[in-house]
Design an enzyme around this catalytic site. Structure first.
Site, PDB file in Angstrom:
ATOM      1  N   LYS A 191      10.173  40.133  68.859  1.00  0.00           N
ATOM      2  CA  LYS A 191      11.209  40.968  67.994  1.00  0.00           C
ATOM      3  C   LYS A 191      12.558  41.174  68.923  1.00  0.00           C
ATOM      4  CE  LYS A 191       8.849  42.140  64.142  1.00  0.00           C
ATOM      5  NZ  LYS A 191       9.151  41.632  63.011  1.00  0.00           N
TER       6      LYS A 191
ATOM      7  N   ASP B  16       3.050  30.332  53.046  1.00  0.00           N
ATOM      8  CA  ASP B  16       2.898  30.715  54.679  1.00  0.00           C
ATOM      9  C   ASP B  16       4.194  30.152  55.335  1.00  0.00           C
ATOM     10  OD1 ASP B  16       2.256  30.445  57.271  1.00  0.00           O
ATOM     11  OD2 ASP B  16       0.008  29.932  56.912  1.00  0.00           O
TER      12      ASP B  16
ATOM     13  N   TYR C 196       4.625  41.161  71.335  1.00  0.00           N
ATOM     14  CA  TYR C 196       5.191  41.427  70.005  1.00  0.00           C
ATOM     15  C   TYR C 196       6.654  42.051  70.461  1.00  0.00           C
ATOM     16  CZ  TYR C 196       6.158  44.227  65.757  1.00  0.00           C
ATOM     17  OH  TYR C 196       6.691  44.627  64.745  1.00  0.00           O
TER      18      TYR C 196
ATOM     19  N   ASN D  26      10.765  39.455  56.350  1.00  0.00           N
ATOM     20  CA  ASN D  26       9.916  40.884  56.380  1.00  0.00           C
ATOM     21  C   ASN D  26       8.833  40.187  57.192  1.00  0.00           C
ATOM     22  OD1 ASN D  26       9.019  43.579  55.949  1.00  0.00           O
ATOM     23  ND2 ASN D  26       7.662  42.181  54.651  1.00  0.00           N
TER      24      ASN D  26
ATOM     25  N   ILE E  11      11.803  38.035  49.354  1.00  0.00           N
ATOM     26  CA  ILE E  11      11.379  38.785  50.320  1.00  0.00           C
ATOM     27  C   ILE E  11      10.152  38.294  51.008  1.00  0.00           C
ATOM     28  CG2 ILE E  11      10.220  40.999  51.055  1.00  0.00           C
ATOM     29  CD1 ILE E  11      11.958  42.348  48.612  1.00  0.00           C
TER      30      ILE E  11
HETATM   31  N1  LIG Z   1       4.190  48.806  60.078  1.00  0.00           N
HETATM   32  C1  LIG Z   1       4.763  48.980  61.479  1.00  0.00           C
HETATM   33  O1  LIG Z   1       4.394  50.109  61.971  1.00  0.00           O
HETATM   34  C2  LIG Z   1       6.206  48.245  61.890  1.00  0.00           C
HETATM   35  C3  LIG Z   1       7.065  48.731  62.940  1.00  0.00           C
HETATM   36  C4  LIG Z   1       8.157  48.069  63.073  1.00  0.00           C
HETATM   37  C5  LIG Z   1       8.271  46.667  62.391  1.00  0.00           C
HETATM   38  N2  LIG Z   1       7.546  46.552  61.473  1.00  0.00           N
HETATM   39  C6  LIG Z   1       7.586  45.000  60.942  1.00  0.00           C
HETATM   40  O2  LIG Z   1       7.777  45.115  59.565  1.00  0.00           O
HETATM   41  C7  LIG Z   1       7.316  43.880  58.913  1.00  0.00           C
HETATM   42  C8  LIG Z   1       6.400  44.259  57.972  1.00  0.00           C
HETATM   43  O3  LIG Z   1       5.088  44.708  58.505  1.00  0.00           O
HETATM   44  P1  LIG Z   1       4.231  45.625  57.585  1.00  0.00           P
HETATM   45  O4  LIG Z   1       4.099  46.834  58.465  1.00  0.00           O
HETATM   46  O5  LIG Z   1       4.418  45.749  56.103  1.00  0.00           O
HETATM   47  O6  LIG Z   1       2.678  44.914  57.995  1.00  0.00           O
HETATM   48  P2  LIG Z   1       1.591  44.423  56.978  1.00  0.00           P
HETATM   49  O7  LIG Z   1       1.230  45.230  56.072  1.00  0.00           O
HETATM   50  O8  LIG Z   1       0.628  43.712  58.012  1.00  0.00           O
HETATM   51  O9  LIG Z   1       2.308  43.429  56.038  1.00  0.00           O
HETATM   52  C9  LIG Z   1       2.560  42.017  56.655  1.00  0.00           C
HETATM   53  C10 LIG Z   1       3.154  41.069  55.440  1.00  0.00           C
HETATM   54  O10 LIG Z   1       3.391  39.754  56.168  1.00  0.00           O
HETATM   55  C11 LIG Z   1       2.572  38.730  55.215  1.00  0.00           C
HETATM   56  N3  LIG Z   1       2.652  37.856  56.310  1.00  0.00           N
HETATM   57  C12 LIG Z   1       1.761  37.496  57.395  1.00  0.00           C
HETATM   58  N4  LIG Z   1       1.471  36.261  57.839  1.00  0.00           N
HETATM   59  C13 LIG Z   1       2.221  35.511  56.958  1.00  0.00           C
HETATM   60  C14 LIG Z   1       2.738  34.175  56.993  1.00  0.00           C
HETATM   61  N5  LIG Z   1       2.362  33.412  57.917  1.00  0.00           N
HETATM   62  N6  LIG Z   1       3.608  33.724  56.103  1.00  0.00           N
HETATM   63  C15 LIG Z   1       3.998  34.626  55.080  1.00  0.00           C
HETATM   64  N7  LIG Z   1       3.727  35.872  55.030  1.00  0.00           N
HETATM   65  C16 LIG Z   1       2.892  36.498  56.092  1.00  0.00           C
HETATM   66  C17 LIG Z   1       1.345  39.442  55.024  1.00  0.00           C
HETATM   67  O11 LIG Z   1       0.990  38.585  53.863  1.00  0.00           O
HETATM   68  P3  LIG Z   1      -0.116  37.667  53.627  1.00  0.00           P
HETATM   69  O12 LIG Z   1      -1.022  38.099  54.543  1.00  0.00           O
HETATM   70  O13 LIG Z   1      -0.436  37.641  52.086  1.00  0.00           O
HETATM   71  O14 LIG Z   1       0.557  36.454  54.014  1.00  0.00           O
HETATM   72  C18 LIG Z   1       2.007  40.795  54.419  1.00  0.00           C
HETATM   73  O15 LIG Z   1       2.503  40.775  53.176  1.00  0.00           O
HETATM   74  C19 LIG Z   1       6.746  43.242  60.128  1.00  0.00           C
HETATM   75  O16 LIG Z   1       7.783  42.017  60.400  1.00  0.00           O
HETATM   76  C20 LIG Z   1       6.539  44.278  61.297  1.00  0.00           C
HETATM   77  O17 LIG Z   1       6.578  43.517  62.486  1.00  0.00           O
HETATM   78  C21 LIG Z   1       6.280  47.053  61.122  1.00  0.00           C
END
Ligand SMILES: NC(=O)c1ccc[n+]([C@@H]2O[C@H](COP(=O)([O-])OP(=O)(O)OC[C@H]3O[C@@H](n4cnc5c(N)ncnc54)[C@H](OP(=O)(O)O)[C@@H]3O)[C@@H](O)[C@H]2O)c1
Length: 270
Positions: A161, A65, A157, A92, A13
């Site tokens: 997506k 990363d 964004y 993810n 993941i």
């Molecule tokens: N939250 C929502 O409302 C929502 C809705 C629809 C879709 N999504 C999608 O769901 C997914 C997860 O989002 P989330 O809500 O869990 O957001 P989040 O809390 O901001 O988590 C994002 C994760 O991505 C990692 N990440 C960011 N940049 C990275 C990089 N360059 N390399 C590796 N890992 C990286 C972050 O970890 P590090 O900073 O430690 O790298 C973190 O673990 C995303 O694809 C987002 O677009 C979210």
């Protein structure tokens, strides 16, 4: 989860240091899977891995990363050394971007595409040799309801997506003959650090959204269920499903709703 349908399987993941990715790591582990957890902030990934390991499975934390090719190659080498192959890849890691298309910068748009689109493509490509070693392997791509419909102030964004959705469809067809399934999971508004981590066009901030957010744990539960059933398309939250369906059935009406969401441009805070 009482039964352990993923026992003996290996799940990798990305973005597993928090939010949906960390919750998914726990849910797959509860279903019996060994888990590789990847993200940039190693202490947080290690903490998540400890929690996953406490469920009685193997957990491998890797600092990665996904925008850096060498990191992704090392992630696959470490996964291969520990487990020999990969049953499920969950793409993810992702980041949001807020502001009108006119106001977001080129650097911001490129950054979001580099993570949401190129990162997903890079990780998937590198994982293919490991996925090919396991019969019934899967790729689970995390999109968003915003990948199905462009909305004002979220265009950068949404575009990233939508690209994930298109890549998912193409990859699904490309890998079908090998028996590798490619699934799309599209969360709606979810509780996580997503809004704090999101990029903003200068002077633009979003007010609180008057919608109930789903928990990251519930998104993870839906993801693992989709993974278990090999369900090709999972759209989450009731408003998210209504939006995707309404846009398909009555796009003109949805255009009018979207126009109202855009005007007047009064969300500037600076
Ligand atoms: N939250 C929502 O409302 C929502 C809705 C629809 C879709 N999504 C999608 O769901 C997914 C997860 O989002 P989330 O809500 O869990 O957001 P989040 O809390 O901001 O988590 C994002 C994760 O991505 C990692 N990440 C960011 N940049 C990275 C990089 N360059 N390399 C590796 N890992 C990286 C972050 O970890 P590090 O900073 O430690 O790298 C973190 O673990 C995303 O694809 C987002 O677009 C979210």
């Amino acid at each position: 989860m009482k039964t352990q349908p993923f026992k003996g399987r290996v799940v990798l993941i990305t973005g597993a240091s928090g939010g949906i990715g960390r919750a998914a790591a726990k849910r797959y582990a509860e279903a019996g899977a060994d888990v590789v957890l990847a993200a940039r902030r190693l202490p947080r990934v290690e903490d998540a891995a400890r929690e996953v390991a406490s469920l009685g499975v193997r957990a491998l934390p890797v600092r990665c990363d996904v925008t850096v090719g060498e990191d992704v190659e090392r992630l696959m080498r470490e996964t291969e050394a520990a487990f020999g192959g990969l049953d499920v890849l969950v793409n993810n890691a992702g980041q949001g971007l807020y502001g009108p298309l006119e106001a977001i910068s080129e650097a911001q748009l490129r950054q979001v595409f580099e993570l949401n689109v190129f990162g997903l493509w890079r990780v998937t490509r590198a994982a293919m040799p490991l996925l090919r070693r396991r019969p019934g392997a899967q790729v689970v791509n995390v999109s968003s309801v915003l990948g199905h419909r462009g909305l004002p102030l979220l265009g950068g964004y949404c575009a990233s997506k939508a690209a994930v959705n298109a890549m998912t469809e193409s990859l699904r067809a490309e890998l079908a003959a090998e028996g590798i399934r490619v699934l799309l999971v599209s969360p709606g508004l979810t509780e996580s650090e997503f809004r704090e981590n999101r990029l903003h066009a200068e002077g633009w901030r979003q007010e609180a959204i008057p919608l109930k957010a789903m928990s990251a744990e519930d998104v993870a539960t839906a993801m693992v269920r989709a993974s278990l059933r090999g369900r090709r398309d999972t759209v989450l939250t009731l408003p998210g499903r209504v939006m995707v369906l309404a846009n398909r059935l009555v796009p003109g009406l949805f255009d009018r709703i979207a126009r109202r969401m855009a005007a007047p441009p009064k969300k500037k805070d600076a």
